[in-house]
Design a protein around this motif. Structure first.
Motif, short mmCIF file in Angstrom:
data_model
loop_
_atom_site.label_atom_id
_atom_site.label_comp_id
_atom_site.label_asym_id
_atom_site.label_seq_id
_atom_site.Cartn_x
_atom_site.Cartn_y
_atom_site.Cartn_z
N LYS A 97 22.93 4.59 13.75
CA LYS A 97 21.71 3.77 13.69
C LYS A 97 22.08 2.29 13.78
O LYS A 97 22.15 1.60 12.77
CB LYS A 97 20.96 4.04 12.38
N PRO A 98 22.35 1.80 14.98
CA PRO A 98 22.73 0.39 15.13
C PRO A 98 21.57 -0.54 14.73
O PRO A 98 20.42 -0.10 14.61
CB PRO A 98 23.05 0.27 16.61
N LEU A 99 21.91 -1.79 14.53
CA LEU A 99 20.91 -2.76 14.08
C LEU A 99 19.74 -2.84 15.04
O LEU A 99 18.60 -3.02 14.61
CB LEU A 99 21.57 -4.13 13.92
N SER A 100 19.97 -2.71 16.33
CA SER A 100 18.88 -2.78 17.30
C SER A 100 17.83 -1.72 17.01
O SER A 100 16.62 -1.97 17.13
CB SER A 100 19.43 -2.60 18.72
N MET A 101 18.27 -0.54 16.57
CA MET A 101 17.33 0.54 16.24
C MET A 101 16.56 0.19 14.97
O MET A 101 15.36 0.44 14.87
CB MET A 101 18.11 1.84 16.06
N LEU A 102 17.25 -0.40 13.98
CA LEU A 102 16.58 -0.77 12.73
C LEU A 102 15.56 -1.88 12.96
O LEU A 102 14.49 -1.89 12.33
CB LEU A 102 17.62 -1.21 11.69
N ARG A 103 15.89 -2.81 13.82
CA ARG A 103 14.97 -3.92 14.10
C ARG A 103 13.65 -3.40 14.67
O ARG A 103 12.58 -3.90 14.34
CB ARG A 103 15.62 -4.91 15.06
N LYS A 104 13.73 -2.41 15.52
CA LYS A 104 12.52 -1.81 16.07
C LYS A 104 11.75 -1.05 14.99
O LYS A 104 10.52 -1.09 14.93
CB LYS A 104 12.88 -0.87 17.21
N ALA A 105 12.49 -0.37 14.11
CA ALA A 105 11.86 0.39 13.04
C ALA A 105 11.15 -0.52 12.04
O ALA A 105 10.18 -0.10 11.39
CB ALA A 105 12.90 1.25 12.33
N LEU A 106 11.61 -1.75 11.90
CA LEU A 106 10.98 -2.69 10.96
C LEU A 106 9.52 -2.96 11.32
O LEU A 106 8.70 -3.21 10.43
CB LEU A 106 11.75 -4.01 10.93
N ASP A 107 9.22 -2.89 12.60
CA ASP A 107 7.84 -3.13 13.03
C ASP A 107 6.88 -2.09 12.46
O ASP A 107 5.68 -2.35 12.31
CB ASP A 107 7.76 -3.14 14.56
N ASN A 108 7.39 -0.92 12.16
CA ASN A 108 6.56 0.16 11.63
C ASN A 108 6.77 0.41 10.15
O ASN A 108 6.24 1.38 9.59
CB ASN A 108 6.84 1.46 12.41
N ALA A 109 7.58 -0.44 9.52
CA ALA A 109 7.84 -0.28 8.09
C ALA A 109 6.57 -0.59 7.30
O ALA A 109 5.77 -1.44 7.70
CB ALA A 109 8.96 -1.20 7.66
N PRO A 110 6.37 0.07 6.15
CA PRO A 110 5.19 -0.22 5.32
C PRO A 110 5.25 -1.65 4.79
O PRO A 110 6.34 -2.21 4.65
CB PRO A 110 5.28 0.81 4.19
N PRO A 111 4.11 -2.26 4.51
CA PRO A 111 4.09 -3.63 4.01
C PRO A 111 4.92 -3.78 2.73
O PRO A 111 4.98 -2.87 1.91
CB PRO A 111 2.60 -3.90 3.73
N VAL A 112 5.52 -4.95 2.56
CA VAL A 112 6.31 -5.22 1.37
C VAL A 112 5.37 -5.46 0.18
O VAL A 112 4.37 -6.16 0.30
CB VAL A 112 7.22 -6.45 1.56
N ARG A 113 5.72 -4.88 -0.95
CA ARG A 113 4.95 -5.07 -2.17
C ARG A 113 5.63 -6.08 -3.08
O ARG A 113 6.84 -6.25 -3.03
CB ARG A 113 4.77 -3.73 -2.89
N ASP A 114 4.83 -6.70 -3.94
CA ASP A 114 5.31 -7.80 -4.80
C ASP A 114 6.01 -7.22 -6.02
O ASP A 114 5.37 -6.95 -7.05
CB ASP A 114 4.14 -8.69 -5.20
N PHE A 115 7.32 -7.06 -5.94
CA PHE A 115 8.11 -6.47 -7.02
C PHE A 115 8.09 -7.37 -8.26
O PHE A 115 7.79 -6.91 -9.37
CB PHE A 115 9.54 -6.26 -6.54
N VAL A 116 8.40 -8.64 -8.09
CA VAL A 116 8.43 -9.58 -9.21
C VAL A 116 7.05 -9.74 -9.83
O VAL A 116 6.89 -9.75 -11.06
CB VAL A 116 8.99 -10.94 -8.77
N GLY A 117 6.04 -9.86 -8.98
CA GLY A 117 4.67 -10.01 -9.48
C GLY A 117 4.22 -8.83 -10.32
O GLY A 117 3.52 -9.00 -11.33
N SER A 118 4.64 -7.63 -9.93
CA SER A 118 4.28 -6.44 -10.68
C SER A 118 4.92 -6.44 -12.07
O SER A 118 4.29 -6.06 -13.06
CB SER A 118 4.71 -5.18 -9.90
N LEU A 119 6.18 -6.88 -12.14
CA LEU A 119 6.86 -6.97 -13.44
C LEU A 119 6.16 -7.98 -14.35
O LEU A 119 5.94 -7.70 -15.54
CB LEU A 119 8.32 -7.36 -13.24
N LYS A 120 5.84 -9.13 -13.80
CA LYS A 120 5.18 -10.17 -14.60
C LYS A 120 3.81 -9.71 -15.10
O LYS A 120 3.44 -9.95 -16.26
CB LYS A 120 5.04 -11.46 -13.78
N ALA A 121 3.06 -9.05 -14.23
CA ALA A 121 1.72 -8.59 -14.61
C ALA A 121 1.79 -7.56 -15.74
O ALA A 121 0.98 -7.58 -16.67
CB ALA A 121 1.01 -7.99 -13.39
N SER A 122 2.77 -6.66 -15.67
CA SER A 122 2.92 -5.65 -16.71
C SER A 122 3.29 -6.29 -18.05
O SER A 122 2.76 -5.91 -19.10
CB SER A 122 3.99 -4.63 -16.29
#
Length: 350
Positions: A97-122
């Motif tokens: 899985k070369p980087l070129s393949m991962l770069r293409k897969a990033l376009d279909n990756a699920p949106p990033v969630r706010d990890f730090v924000g979730s900790l602070k809210a809890s």
């Protein structure tokens, strides 16, 4: 499509003895440690060797050949063994899985969630450390923790019980985890931000974790020189992710506090060489100027290992911890949701 900005690459090129830009056939680049990483690590009081210093020694007795172990090609502890195996594993994965393949897969990756924000809210909601609950089947020190292991059901139980974030072990050989587990948890509708709990030794792994749905990754100060932590943190920022940088002693804490952009510091109460637990380690590392520096920079400290009771949670909270990463004490419970209530001494669910 995600790429490394020119100014970041220029910074790397000005530090050729620390890290290198590895160019790939598709014209893309990735930040990777140089061959000097082990020498650099030694100069920074890093005791864990990233890879064997020497190859296997070959000996001949008549027509027979055998390999002998020596200090340079034999891991001194389980963490070195894991890292040396990981170095080989990642080299093989990058071939498939070369980087070129991962770069293409990033376009279909699920949106990033706010990890730090979730900790602070809890933390604000409950007045207690936020829980990063770990989906973990086994460990080298404890063996199999749960025979009837279903990562999705466990993650859903964690979320129901009040976990603000979920950590998923992805190492296969030593922890019986996988990136498939990470992807399955994300695809199952679990809303908590996800930490990829992996032994990161190459920036390629960060891209791979993001394609599988990770919102955060773990970096271990005991094995990574400051330059690697700094640039991997920058890569994560570009991808919208966050790093949890793990320390075990005062030297590592001071190193990490000297790095810009750190938002999360994990204090592991387990000795990496002996595997002994001492939760007072958390208190020791948060006393005096170190604790003040963390408060001044609004860094969230995550307590790790040795947390089994409400008393343990209260102890690390009093020391200055605002989040805890817990696996063993809740994943072994028949109902992890009830296990979380038992750990905190009260119901922390919504």
């Amino acid at each position: 499509m995600i790429s490394i900005p020119a100014n970041l690459m220029e910074n790397k090129l000005h530090k050729p003895s620390l890290c290198l830009i590895r160019a790939h056939q598709d014209g893309s680049s990735i930040l990777s440690p140089s061959s000097d990483s082990d020498e650099l690590a030694a100069s920074k009081d890093i005791k864990i060797r990233r890879r064997p210093l020497t190859g296997p020694a070959l000996h001949y007795v008549g027509p027979f050949q055998f390999r002998s172990q020596n200090e340079g090609n034999t891991p001194r502890n389980i963490l070195e063994e894991i890292l040396w195996n990981k170095d080989v594993e990642i080299a093989q994965l990058r071939e498939r899985k070369p980087l070129s393949m991962l770069r293409k897969a990033l376009d279909n990756a699920p949106p990033v969630r706010d990890f730090v924000g979730s900790l602070k809210a809890s933390y604000l909601r409950t007045g207690m450390p936020a829980l990063i609950a770990e989906v973990k089947k086994a460990s080298p020190s404890r063996g199999v923790l749960r025979e009837d292991f279903d990562p999705v059901q466990i993650a859903q139980a964690y979320e129901k019980g009040g976990a603000s974030c979920i950590s998923v072990l992805t190492d296969e050989k030593y922890f019986q985890g996988s990136f498939d587990n990470l992807e399955a948890v994300r695809s199952a509708g679990v809303k908590c931000p996800l930490l990829c709990k992996e032994f990161i030794v190459d920036a390629w792994q960060i891209y791979y974790a993001r394609t599988k749905g990770a919102d955060a990754i773990l970096l271990i100060a005991a094995v990574l020189p400051d330059s690697d932590i700094q640039y991997m943190t920058k890569i994560c920022k570009i991808l919208g992710m966050v790093t949890l940088v793990e320390v075990h002693n005062k030297i590592e804490m001071d190193r990490v506090l000297g790095i810009d952009g750190i938002q999360l510091i994990g204090i592991n109460n387990r000795d990496l060489e002996t595997f002994e637990l001492d939760i007072s380690n958390t208190k020791k590392l948060l006393e005096g100027e170190r604790g003040q520096a963390i408060r001044d920079r609004d860094i969230i400290v995550v307590g790790e290992s040795g947390l089994f009771t409400p008393h343990d949670i209260a102890y690390v909270q009093e020391a200055g911890v605002k989040a805890v990463l817990v696996g063993e004490s809740i994943v072994k419970q028949t109902d992890p949701t009830i296990g979380i209530t038992g750990l905190f001494g009260k119901d922390i669910s919504l």
